[in-house]
Design a protein around this motif. Structure first.
Motif, PDB file in Angstrom:
ATOM      1  N   VAL A 136       0.783  -1.101  -0.036  1.00  0.00           N
ATOM      2  CA  VAL A 136       0.075   0.035   0.063  1.00  0.00           C
ATOM      3  C   VAL A 136       0.852   1.181  -0.062  1.00  0.00           C
ATOM      4  CG1 VAL A 136      -1.821   1.324   1.003  1.00  0.00           C
ATOM      5  CG2 VAL A 136      -2.060  -1.307   1.113  1.00  0.00           C
ATOM      6  N   TYR A 137       2.062   1.231   0.734  1.00  0.00           N
ATOM      7  CA  TYR A 137       2.828   2.496   0.892  1.00  0.00           C
ATOM      8  C   TYR A 137       3.434   2.664  -0.759  1.00  0.00           C
ATOM      9  CZ  TYR A 137       6.657   5.527   2.250  1.00  0.00           C
ATOM     10  OH  TYR A 137       7.551   6.427   2.267  1.00  0.00           O
ATOM     11  N   ALA A 138       3.751   1.351  -1.325  1.00  0.00           N
ATOM     12  CA  ALA A 138       4.531   1.565  -2.451  1.00  0.00           C
ATOM     13  C   ALA A 138       3.495   2.235  -3.377  1.00  0.00           C
ATOM     14  CB  ALA A 138       4.621   0.179  -3.090  1.00  0.00           C
ATOM     15  N   ALA A 139       2.279   2.145  -3.409  1.00  0.00           N
ATOM     16  CA  ALA A 139       1.258   2.438  -4.398  1.00  0.00           C
ATOM     17  C   ALA A 139       0.966   3.908  -4.143  1.00  0.00           C
ATOM     18  CB  ALA A 139       0.089   1.553  -4.583  1.00  0.00           C
ATOM     19  N   ARG A 140       0.748   4.143  -2.798  1.00  0.00           N
ATOM     20  CA  ARG A 140       0.447   5.380  -2.047  1.00  0.00           C
ATOM     21  C   ARG A 140       1.568   6.589  -2.154  1.00  0.00           C
ATOM     22  NH1 ARG A 140      -0.555   9.659  -1.339  1.00  0.00           N
ATOM     23  NH2 ARG A 140      -1.754  10.608   0.467  1.00  0.00           N
ATOM     24  N   PRO A 163      -6.238  10.169  -3.208  1.00  0.00           N
ATOM     25  CA  PRO A 163      -5.390   9.084  -3.044  1.00  0.00           C
ATOM     26  C   PRO A 163      -5.820   7.742  -2.859  1.00  0.00           C
ATOM     27  CG  PRO A 163      -4.888  11.471  -1.770  1.00  0.00           C
ATOM     28  CD  PRO A 163      -6.299  11.321  -2.507  1.00  0.00           C
ATOM     29  N   LYS A 164      -7.087   7.607  -2.375  1.00  0.00           N
ATOM     30  CA  LYS A 164      -7.723   6.486  -2.078  1.00  0.00           C
ATOM     31  C   LYS A 164      -7.536   5.497  -3.538  1.00  0.00           C
ATOM     32  CE  LYS A 164     -10.566   7.564   1.690  1.00  0.00           C
ATOM     33  NZ  LYS A 164     -12.123   7.866   1.931  1.00  0.00           N
ATOM     34  N   ARG A 165      -7.526   6.135  -4.726  1.00  0.00           N
ATOM     35  CA  ARG A 165      -7.163   5.187  -5.637  1.00  0.00           C
ATOM     36  C   ARG A 165      -5.713   4.638  -5.735  1.00  0.00           C
ATOM     37  NH1 ARG A 165      -8.124   9.332 -10.942  1.00  0.00           N
ATOM     38  NH2 ARG A 165     -10.281   9.764 -10.834  1.00  0.00           N
ATOM     39  N   TYR A 166      -5.156   5.152  -5.119  1.00  0.00           N
ATOM     40  CA  TYR A 166      -3.683   4.430  -5.097  1.00  0.00           C
ATOM     41  C   TYR A 166      -3.692   3.317  -4.089  1.00  0.00           C
ATOM     42  CZ  TYR A 166      -1.942   8.915  -7.272  1.00  0.00           C
ATOM     43  OH  TYR A 166      -1.856  10.011  -7.878  1.00  0.00           O
ATOM     44  N   ILE A 167      -4.375   3.386  -3.084  1.00  0.00           N
ATOM     45  CA  ILE A 167      -4.678   2.277  -2.192  1.00  0.00           C
ATOM     46  C   ILE A 167      -5.550   1.395  -2.727  1.00  0.00           C
ATOM     47  CG2 ILE A 167      -5.647   1.853   0.094  1.00  0.00           C
ATOM     48  CD1 ILE A 167      -4.885   4.750   1.012  1.00  0.00           C
ATOM     49  N   ASN A 168      -6.544   1.659  -3.493  1.00  0.00           N
ATOM     50  CA  ASN A 168      -7.400   0.727  -3.927  1.00  0.00           C
ATOM     51  C   ASN A 168      -6.635  -0.095  -4.905  1.00  0.00           C
ATOM     52  OD1 ASN A 168      -9.566   1.461  -2.521  1.00  0.00           O
ATOM     53  ND2 ASN A 168     -10.151   2.859  -4.149  1.00  0.00           N
ATOM     54  N   TYR A 169      -5.649   0.482  -5.846  1.00  0.00           N
ATOM     55  CA  TYR A 169      -4.976  -0.290  -6.695  1.00  0.00           C
ATOM     56  C   TYR A 169      -4.080  -1.322  -5.931  1.00  0.00           C
ATOM     57  CZ  TYR A 169      -0.698  -1.277  -9.643  1.00  0.00           C
ATOM     58  OH  TYR A 169      -0.051  -1.926 -10.671  1.00  0.00           O
ATOM     59  N   ALA A 170      -3.422  -0.750  -5.052  1.00  0.00           N
ATOM     60  CA  ALA A 170      -2.444  -1.681  -4.147  1.00  0.00           C
ATOM     61  C   ALA A 170      -3.168  -2.972  -3.503  1.00  0.00           C
ATOM     62  CB  ALA A 170      -1.825  -1.086  -2.971  1.00  0.00           C
ATOM     63  N   CYS A 171      -4.397  -2.720  -3.071  1.00  0.00           N
ATOM     64  CA  CYS A 171      -5.313  -3.687  -2.493  1.00  0.00           C
ATOM     65  C   CYS A 171      -5.898  -4.448  -3.460  1.00  0.00           C
ATOM     66  CB  CYS A 171      -6.239  -3.103  -1.577  1.00  0.00           C
ATOM     67  SG  CYS A 171      -5.924  -2.247  -0.169  1.00  0.00           S
ATOM     68  N   ARG A 172      -6.027  -4.276  -4.805  1.00  0.00           N
ATOM     69  CA  ARG A 172      -6.451  -5.217  -5.953  1.00  0.00           C
ATOM     70  C   ARG A 172      -5.416  -6.126  -6.261  1.00  0.00           C
ATOM     71  NH1 ARG A 172      -8.887  -0.295  -7.985  1.00  0.00           N
ATOM     72  NH2 ARG A 172      -7.393  -0.196  -9.416  1.00  0.00           N
ATOM     73  N   PRO A 197       4.262   6.648  10.264  1.00  0.00           N
ATOM     74  CA  PRO A 197       3.365   7.386   9.772  1.00  0.00           C
ATOM     75  C   PRO A 197       3.559   7.724   8.466  1.00  0.00           C
ATOM     76  CG  PRO A 197       4.816   8.929  10.815  1.00  0.00           C
ATOM     77  CD  PRO A 197       5.562   7.678  11.031  1.00  0.00           C
ATOM     78  N   GLY A 198       4.299   6.871   7.624  1.00  0.00           N
ATOM     79  CA  GLY A 198       4.455   6.896   6.315  1.00  0.00           C
ATOM     80  C   GLY A 198       3.024   6.988   5.582  1.00  0.00           C
ATOM     81  N   LEU A 199       2.180   6.121   6.017  1.00  0.00           N
ATOM     82  CA  LEU A 199       0.485   6.178   5.975  1.00  0.00           C
ATOM     83  C   LEU A 199       0.042   6.436   7.179  1.00  0.00           C
ATOM     84  CD1 LEU A 199       0.260   2.721   4.078  1.00  0.00           C
ATOM     85  CD2 LEU A 199       0.198   5.013   3.102  1.00  0.00           C
ATOM     86  N   SER A 200      -1.139   7.263   7.161  1.00  0.00           N
ATOM     87  CA  SER A 200      -1.825   7.715   8.485  1.00  0.00           C
ATOM     88  C   SER A 200      -2.474   6.914   9.062  1.00  0.00           C
ATOM     89  CB  SER A 200      -2.420   9.156   7.899  1.00  0.00           C
ATOM     90  OG  SER A 200      -3.643   8.756   6.862  1.00  0.00           O
ATOM     91  N   LEU A 201      -3.079   7.060  10.167  1.00  0.00           N
ATOM     92  CA  LEU A 201      -3.942   6.066  10.727  1.00  0.00           C
ATOM     93  C   LEU A 201      -5.405   6.012   9.826  1.00  0.00           C
ATOM     94  CD1 LEU A 201      -4.952   4.460  13.190  1.00  0.00           C
ATOM     95  CD2 LEU A 201      -5.885   6.797  14.058  1.00  0.00           C
ATOM     96  N   GLU A 202      -6.015   7.028   9.222  1.00  0.00           N
ATOM     97  CA  GLU A 202      -7.114   6.795   8.643  1.00  0.00           C
ATOM     98  C   GLU A 202      -6.764   6.142   7.278  1.00  0.00           C
ATOM     99  OE1 GLU A 202     -10.154   7.368   9.456  1.00  0.00           O
ATOM    100  OE2 GLU A 202      -9.161   7.955  11.530  1.00  0.00           O
ATOM    101  N   GLU A 203      -5.556   6.242   6.610  1.00  0.00           N
ATOM    102  CA  GLU A 203      -5.122   5.385   5.488  1.00  0.00           C
ATOM    103  C   GLU A 203      -4.877   3.982   5.687  1.00  0.00           C
ATOM    104  OE1 GLU A 203      -2.796   9.030   2.700  1.00  0.00           O
ATOM    105  OE2 GLU A 203      -1.873   7.816   4.137  1.00  0.00           O
ATOM    106  N   LEU A 204      -4.394   3.686   6.761  1.00  0.00           N
ATOM    107  CA  LEU A 204      -4.196   2.178   7.168  1.00  0.00           C
ATOM    108  C   LEU A 204      -5.563   1.559   7.537  1.00  0.00           C
ATOM    109  CD1 LEU A 204      -0.951   2.877   9.403  1.00  0.00           C
ATOM    110  CD2 LEU A 204      -1.155   1.470   7.292  1.00  0.00           C
TER     111      LEU A 204
END
Length: 339
Positions: A136-140, A163-172, A197-204
């Motif tokens: 997720v960090y790689a894509a985000r 930015p959720k688009r990037y997270i969605n890509y990683a998860c797919r 905190p490379g990814l925030s609490l809400e992003e995680l």
């Protein structure tokens, strides 16, 4: 301040919680610590008794360790009765170590299975855990940064926007990787590793749900755990936003989703100390103990304690009787987390 935290931990004591995973640090002299680990088993006999799982990186296993060392490693795991955790790349950006093109789910699966075939020829019988190296960090963060610096956008990767688009890509892509891997290793545990905190609490939290959602679409169970590496030095110094209470909240959120919370202990302050140009033989020891103490004070007791170094440090693997070594710290750390 570190001494205060360790003192507080000693005063209040520690109970036996969770399993322990240990990754020998990889970089010294191209895998010298793994060679020492399997070549001198008596040098870390006491600390080894407290370790449930030994982890490594399959691509580094191939890069640094010839067939005879691989055979000895797999044989030692069996003799010692330890489980194996392979930390694998799933989503990676440009020029990732051994690949020049970005890595995605299907390519990552094929890449690992090429290694798996050779490992099995050298005695590998089973992999108990596959942990994902920050997809997720790689894509985000990583890939968008590379694109902004001039790397071309590749097929399937989303354009600018939420930015959720990037997270969605990683998860797919991670779900695709898991779907294929579960055919090969249906009884293995699958663990996503991400930084804070490379990814925030809400992003995680969003990523936990998104990955479950993508796995459900493919008819498979989501990851068994989330493993977090906190860059606690920058959080405590105030150079990056975040808090230990965020980690506690994340731990509770993960458990509410019927997953385990896995936590990495390491010397995050190395990057702050290095510019000072001073040699601190106990730097790893102090950092790990601080990490343990600060987490415990914040009320964080993970389901899985992970002792792992991904940073370049000169300390040897053993012997465990010397607390400037990797296993010297491991031995004392285990005493604090287990009765």
């Amino acid at each position: 301040m570190k001494y205060v935290f360790v003192l507080v931990l000693l005063v209040f004591g520690a109970a036996a919680w969770g399993e322990v995973v240990m990754f020998p640090q990889p970089w010294r002299e191209g895998g010298a610590n793994l060679r020492e680990m399997i070549g001198d088993p008596d040098g870390w006999k006491e600390s080894r008794a407290g370790v449930d799982t030994i982890g490594y990186w399959p691509w580094l296993m191939e890069l640094y360790h010839p067939a005879e060392e691989q055979r000895l490693f797999f044989r030692c795991l069996k003799e010692w009765g330890k489980k194996l955790d392979f930390e694998v790349p799933v989503v990676k950006g440009y020029e990732w170590v051994q690949t020049k093109a970005p890595l995605e789910g299907l390519a990552a699966y094929r890449y690992y299975m090429e290694q798996d075939k050779r490992f099995r020829e050298n005695g590998l019988e089973n992999v108990d855990v596959f942990s994902f190296d920050e997809p997720v960090y790689a894509a985000r963060v990583v890939i968008p940064s590379q694109i902004s610096e001039g790397k071309p956008r590749f097929a399937g990767f989303p354009g600018p926007g939420d930015p959720k688009r990037y997270i969605n890509y990683a998860c797919r892509e991670t779900a695709k990787f898991m779907q294929n891997m579960k055919r090969e290793y249906p009884r293995a545990r699958y663990v996503d590793i991400e930084p804070y905190p490379g990814l925030s609490l809400e992003e995680l939290k969003y990523a936990v749900d998104a990955l479950d959602r993508e796995c459900k679409k493919l008819g498979i169970k989501g990851p068994d755990a989330l493993r977090i590496e906190i860059e606690w030095s920058t959080v405590e110094a105030g150079t990056k936003s975040g808090s230990w209470q965020d980690i506690k909240a994340l731990c509770e959120y993960v458990r509410s989703k019927d997953k385990e919370f896995s936590f990495i202990y390491w010397a995050a302050d190395k990057a702050l100390i290095d510019p000072l140009g001073v040699e601190l033989p106990l730097q790893w020891y102090w950092g790990v103990m601080h990490n343990l103490s600060a987490a415990r004070i914040a009320g964080i007791v993970p389901d899985e304690f992970v002792y792992e170094s991904w940073i370049h440090m000169p300390n040897r693997f053993g012997p465990e009787t010397d607390n400037t070594t990797y296993t010297g710290c491991l031995r004392d750390w285990l005493k604090l987390i287990k009765k």
